[in-house]
Design a protein around this motif. Sequence first.
Motif, PDB file in Angstrom:
ATOM      1  N   THR A 155       0.827  -1.214   0.000  1.00  0.00           N
ATOM      2  CA  THR A 155       0.000   0.000   0.000  1.00  0.00           C
ATOM      3  C   THR A 155       0.855   1.255   0.000  1.00  0.00           C
ATOM      4  N   LEU A 156       0.454   2.198  -0.845  1.00  0.00           N
ATOM      5  CA  LEU A 156       1.048   3.534  -0.888  1.00  0.00           C
ATOM      6  C   LEU A 156       0.016   4.515  -0.363  1.00  0.00           C
ATOM      7  N   LEU A 157       0.372   5.285   0.661  1.00  0.00           N
ATOM      8  CA  LEU A 157      -0.519   6.321   1.183  1.00  0.00           C
ATOM      9  C   LEU A 157      -0.392   7.551   0.293  1.00  0.00           C
ATOM     10  N   VAL A 158      -1.474   7.918  -0.371  1.00  0.00           N
ATOM     11  CA  VAL A 158      -1.486   9.066  -1.281  1.00  0.00           C
ATOM     12  C   VAL A 158      -2.208  10.214  -0.588  1.00  0.00           C
ATOM     13  N   ALA A 159      -1.442  11.206  -0.135  1.00  0.00           N
ATOM     14  CA  ALA A 159      -2.005  12.363   0.554  1.00  0.00           C
ATOM     15  C   ALA A 159      -2.450  13.378  -0.493  1.00  0.00           C
ATOM     16  N   ASN A 160      -3.731  13.337  -0.846  1.00  0.00           N
ATOM     17  CA  ASN A 160      -4.285  14.224  -1.874  1.00  0.00           C
ATOM     18  C   ASN A 160      -4.596  15.605  -1.271  1.00  0.00           C
ATOM     19  N   LYS A 161      -4.822  16.555  -2.164  1.00  0.00           N
ATOM     20  CA  LYS A 161      -5.133  17.938  -1.781  1.00  0.00           C
ATOM     21  C   LYS A 161      -3.999  18.562  -0.964  1.00  0.00           C
ATOM     22  N   SER A 162      -2.764  18.128  -1.246  1.00  0.00           N
ATOM     23  CA  SER A 162      -1.620  18.634  -0.485  1.00  0.00           C
ATOM     24  C   SER A 162      -1.354  20.108  -0.741  1.00  0.00           C
ATOM     25  N   ASP A 163      -1.912  20.645  -1.839  1.00  0.00           N
ATOM     26  CA  ASP A 163      -1.767  22.077  -2.101  1.00  0.00           C
ATOM     27  C   ASP A 163      -2.528  22.900  -1.073  1.00  0.00           C
ATOM     28  N   LEU A 164      -3.531  22.284  -0.430  1.00  0.00           N
ATOM     29  CA  LEU A 164      -4.324  22.982   0.583  1.00  0.00           C
ATOM     30  C   LEU A 164      -3.797  22.741   1.991  1.00  0.00           C
ATOM     31  N   LEU A 165      -2.842  21.840   2.132  1.00  0.00           N
ATOM     32  CA  LEU A 165      -2.316  21.502   3.440  1.00  0.00           C
ATOM     33  C   LEU A 165      -0.799  21.381   3.330  1.00  0.00           C
ATOM     34  N   PRO A 166      -0.085  22.498   3.407  1.00  0.00           N
ATOM     35  CA  PRO A 166       1.348  22.485   3.130  1.00  0.00           C
ATOM     36  C   PRO A 166       2.212  21.808   4.189  1.00  0.00           C
ATOM     37  N   ASP A 167       1.688  21.533   5.375  1.00  0.00           N
ATOM     38  CA  ASP A 167       2.494  20.978   6.460  1.00  0.00           C
ATOM     39  C   ASP A 167       2.746  19.483   6.234  1.00  0.00           C
ATOM     40  N   PRO A 168       3.957  19.061   5.874  1.00  0.00           N
ATOM     41  CA  PRO A 168       4.237  17.643   5.616  1.00  0.00           C
ATOM     42  C   PRO A 168       4.154  16.785   6.873  1.00  0.00           C
ATOM     43  N   GLU A 169       4.178  17.399   8.058  1.00  0.00           N
ATOM     44  CA  GLU A 169       4.130  16.632   9.294  1.00  0.00           C
ATOM     45  C   GLU A 169       2.763  16.000   9.532  1.00  0.00           C
ATOM     46  N   GLU A 170       1.735  16.463   8.800  1.00  0.00           N
ATOM     47  CA  GLU A 170       0.400  15.902   8.972  1.00  0.00           C
ATOM     48  C   GLU A 170       0.378  14.415   8.622  1.00  0.00           C
TER      49      GLU A 170
END
Length: 344
Positions: free
Chosen positions: A217-232
């Motif tokens: 499984t690959l976790l794909v964090a979508n809408k990353s343009d709206l959530l710039p904090d990579p620590e999420e």
Amino acid sequence: MPTNVSPEYKKAEEAYRQAREPKDRLDCLKQMLSTIPKHKGTEHLQADIKSRIKDLTEELAGPKKGGKRSGPALAIRPEGAAQLALLGPPNSGKSALHLRLTGSRAQSGPGPFITQFPEPGMLPFEDVAFQLLDLPSMSPEHSPPWIASSLQSCDAALLVVDLADPACVENVQFILDTLEGKKVSLVADWPALESGADEGPGESDTLDDPFRIELPTLLVANKSDLLPDPEEVAVLEELLDVHYPTLRVSAETGQGLGELAPWLFKALGVVRVYTKAPGKDVERDRPFTVRQGDTVLDVARLVHKDIAEGFRFARMWGAAVFDGQQVGAEQPVSDGDVVELHSR
């Protein structure tokens, strides 16, 4: 309950795990049923096998004469270098991502549960393509009971999430728990990536569950343009106690999307092999795809069953051999190799 099993049963079970077509899976199930030890310790598994034989037989027979028309297919025939399932909670942007990557006709919109049935699409990479299967969203409010059937033929999963969604953790935990209840595990290890675990398959005479599915499984964090904090992403993994490889993307802006296909190619260990007939040019337009560690015989099986059964030798061009070297069935293949098959 542990029980000794025959070599015939183990062979049929392994063939079932490798089978991609419903007809092949049905044949394997029948062989498993005929060779499984018949005693109280296997009664539950025998019943499971019989149930799956019944379901596959009905699926292959199609709708009954005079009956209602069947609905959309719930299991999609695999195509391309690999079949990957897109899983995720409602409004994670899963269908929008599928549309952006494949140009498919998948419906997407601001409301939840837009996708109702499996929707295939092809993600190109160089001279191959990956089949992305957009599946319905899963949440406590809605979860298709047939989801495990659609995952049977998949090679891996993309778990698409919107980290800004307040219910993200709850919904992802629901997905993981629901799939576990259907004998589907989303795992972090990918075939061609280094793993911290030092566990081999081993040899065992105990009866394992042949119907359990483990999907890299690959976790794909979508809408990353709206959530710039990579620590999420790290926070989500800490809360769920999972540690998947992660890719931050945006279906809206295209951020990160160009990294997906190359990553999949590497992580799955895809190997492209080109074939040629004796005295003919190499067929470069459509390579056969296998995996790292596969052999010339594995390629022959993809070309045609009769060629594999009558295999004599092959001539091979590639980095590990000299041009036109004669090799046997167990010769490993590498990406870019050219193989000329000879059979009886």
